[in-house]
Design an enzyme around this catalytic site. Structure first.
Site, PDB file in Angstrom:
ATOM      1  N   ALA A  97       4.666 -44.254   0.427  1.00 17.94           N
ATOM      2  CA  ALA A  97       3.508 -45.119   0.210  1.00 17.94           C
ATOM      3  C   ALA A  97       2.754 -45.370   1.505  1.00 17.94           C
ATOM      4  CB  ALA A  97       3.946 -46.438  -0.421  1.00 17.94           C
ATOM      5  N   LEU A 122       5.740 -49.628  -4.455  1.00 17.24           N
ATOM      6  CA  LEU A 122       6.693 -50.520  -5.107  1.00 17.24           C
ATOM      7  C   LEU A 122       6.413 -51.987  -4.823  1.00 17.24           C
ATOM      8  CD1 LEU A 122      10.014 -48.546  -4.473  1.00 17.24           C
ATOM      9  CD2 LEU A 122       8.521 -48.490  -6.476  1.00 17.24           C
ATOM     10  N   GLU A 129       7.563 -40.170 -16.249  1.00 18.22           N
ATOM     11  CA  GLU A 129       6.421 -39.251 -16.271  1.00 18.22           C
ATOM     12  C   GLU A 129       5.876 -38.983 -14.870  1.00 18.22           C
ATOM     13  OE1 GLU A 129       4.910 -37.321 -18.292  1.00 18.22           O
ATOM     14  OE2 GLU A 129       5.692 -37.809 -20.284  1.00 18.22           O
ATOM     15  N   LYS A 187       5.460 -27.176 -10.451  1.00 17.01           N
ATOM     16  CA  LYS A 187       5.845 -27.911 -11.657  1.00 17.01           C
ATOM     17  C   LYS A 187       4.744 -27.758 -12.699  1.00 17.01           C
ATOM     18  CE  LYS A 187       6.561 -32.598 -13.419  1.00 17.01           C
ATOM     19  NZ  LYS A 187       6.532 -34.044 -13.104  1.00 17.01           N
ATOM     20  N   GLY A 236       6.630 -47.781   5.940  1.00 13.37           N
ATOM     21  CA  GLY A 236       6.291 -46.364   5.958  1.00 13.37           C
ATOM     22  C   GLY A 236       6.646 -45.714   4.638  1.00 13.37           C
ATOM     23  N   GLY A 237       7.513 -44.730   4.689  1.00 14.41           N
ATOM     24  CA  GLY A 237       7.879 -44.023   3.477  1.00 14.41           C
ATOM     25  C   GLY A 237       6.678 -43.302   2.877  1.00 14.41           C
TER      26      GLY A 237
END
Length: 536
Positions: free
Chosen positions: A26, A347, A356, A88, A23-24
């Site tokens: 991603a 990941l 960046e 941002k 999950g998370g």
């Protein structure tokens, strides 16, 4: 690197059952993208365990996220309230060029280009003649960031992204995904089960077969036709089960460790991420509505955990809310990110440090690219090869941009910075640096993330002084050039003076107004256009 998903005699299986492992951020970004666009055609299941934590520190984004949210039909104010987000406008690089020297890489467009030459050529001419001020003075977003101001402007007049709580963002996308039919399965993955040999008589090693199912610790088997590996750096499917190798880029990017923690907010949130250089790496500060995300990224060859943690704790403000957490990583990418019936995203496919703020962007691009190339009637090698090539090229361009920050510097105060100044960089980056240094010219590869303006801002900010400018700039006399530059700067300053403070705008707009709000920004707010999709 080309790869064949199935041997010529292997059956081509229609793809109806999609299994997302992990999950998370991603996993739930992929689930949201596929369920929103193709959910009625697919059975999508996501396997995750509450026992396994996520990295959860990718809390700064870039403007491409607006495109993703537009695709999903996300209400911006609702999203900001749910994730405690702030706006941002760029990144403040402090001490990167040299100790005590700072600059901002903003999301805006600087100046006005001529069809023969970019604005930087006219600015360089103006600097030579004493007619131009700082390069950033001709960029609205940069000046607004410096003044801590923000507002939505008509006709996409302000390029922006978000700072967000990554854990809350995952939960927000989970609710959205489940609303589109995604089934969440609780459990830890114990094994990855492969299909039997294809019946051709050949002895096919397990790593060259398709994945059949995930077996959980309780014995449950989750079968699928396409598997998305979002298991983080463990890469249980792509790396371990299918044996895809990893390209190590640590000879260009020496930082291999991070320590993260959260602190209570003690001052107004600024509309930019802070990136503060240290002798052995750098420190981030990401202001949210309710707290600040903090951390250091460092080279274990040049310092140790205790030193890095002490520096972090000595350079923060506010009550520490979480225990410092050490994260290890190896910068680089998998040899391929799609092999047979498995696609690695996040990941699991590779890692570039968050300098960046590209981590969430790469998840987004992977998910959208998979949606665009979805193998409904079976996986074909041509699709797999194209997907792998596009993802590899995109990651390599971002890699070069990050290396630029480390290599082009005047710092010589520590072994790490001296080593980085002297290192050999990829040929693709060397050409860009030489071209800009000698001619002030920049170029953008098709589909590359970072715009010409991003390259210019960072190359100038890191200390490159071009040797010449385009002859078109010589066609302007001093009076005309002074008027051209002065009028542009004054228009920007006039706009900045009218903007509210970022903190006040977030309190009014981003603190949550309920789900009854329209799913588009308010009148006068920017819509997603080509400028927002491409700018970084």
């Amino acid at each position: 690197m080309p790869t064949t998903p199935a041997d010529p005699m292997s059956p081509r299986r229609p793809v109806r059952r999609v299994v997302i492992a992990g999950g998370g951020t991603a996993g739930w970004m992929v689930a949201a993208c596929l369920s929103k666009t193709l959910g009625r055609l697919l059975d999508i299941r996501l396997v995750e365990s509450d026992e396994i934590g996520t990295v959860g520190v990718g809390e700064a984004t870039i403007p491409t996220l607006l495109t993703f949210h537009h695709l999903l039909g996300i209400n911006e104010q609702e999203f900001m309230a749910a994730t405690q987000a702030t706006f941002k406008l760029g990144i403040s690089f402090e001490g990167w060029r040299d100790v005590g020297e700072d600059y901002i890489h903003s999301f805006g467009v600087t100046g006005t280009d001529h069809w023969t030459a970019g604005f930087q050529h006219f600015w360089l001419k103006g600097r030579e003649r004493g007619l131009a001020t700082e390069y950033g003075d001709y960029c609205l977003e940069l000046r607004a960031a410096q003044e801590h101001r923000f507002a939505h402007l008509p006709r996409a007049g302000m390029n922006y992204a978000f700072h967000l709580d990554a854990t809350l963002y995952g939960a927000y996308l989970r609710r959205l995904s489940e609303g589109h039919g995604v089934q969440r399965v609780e459990g830890r993955i114990a094994d990855v089960l492969m299909h039997d040999a294809d019946g051709s008589g050949a002895d096919v090693p397990p790593r060259d077969r398709d994945i059949r199912a995930l077996r959980l610790q309780d014995g449950t088997q989750i079968e699928g036709d396409l598997f998305i590996d979002c298991t983080g750096m463990r890469s249980l499917l792509l790396g371990q089960a299918l044996g895809v190798g990893y390209q190590d880029w640590s000879h260009w990017l020496p930082c291999d460790s991070a320590i993260a923690l959260q602190t209570a907010s003690v001052r107004d949130a600024v509309p930019y991420t802070r990136s503060i250089a240290h002798p052995w790496g750098w420190q981030w500060q990401i202001p949210l509505q309710h707290r600040v995300g903090n951390g250091v990224v460092f080279s274990s060859r040049h310092t140790d955990d205790d030193t890095a943690q002490s520096a972090l704790l000595g350079n923060i403000q506010g009550e520490v809310l979480t225990k410092p957490r050490v994260i290890r990583f190896k910068p680089g990418q998998r040899d391929v990110v799609w092999k047979r019936n498995c696609v690695g995203i996040g990941l699991a496919s590779g890692f570039l440090e968050p300098l960046e703020s590209t981590s969430i962007h790469l998840i987004q691009r992977s998910a959208i690219r998979l949606m665009q190339m979805f193998p409904k009637d079976g996986i074909r090698s041509s699709d797999v090869d194209e997907y792998n090539a596009q993802m590899a090229h995109e990651l390599e361009h971002i890699r070069d941009f990050i290396i630029l920050h480390y290599h082009v510097t005047n710092r010589s105060d520590s072994p790490m910075w001296r080593d980085l100044r002297a290192m050999a960089v990829p040929a693709s980056l060397r050409h860009r640096l030489d071209l800009f240094r000698e001619t002030a010219r920049v170029f953008r590869v098709p589909n590359e993330l970072f715009t010409e303006n991003s390259w210019i801002q960072v190359m100038l900010g890191q200390g490159i002084a071009p040797e010449q400018f385009h002859p078109t700039a010589d066609l302007m006399g001093d009076e005309e050039l002074a008027r051209f530059l002065g009028d542009m700067r004054e228009r920007i300053e006039h706009t900045v003076r009218q903007l509210p403070s970022h903190e006040a705008y977030v309190r009014k707009y981003g603190a949550g107004m309920g789900s009854g709000l329209p799913a588009t920004p308010p009148t006068g707010a920017p819509t997603v256009d080509a400028r927002q999709r491409s700018a970084a």
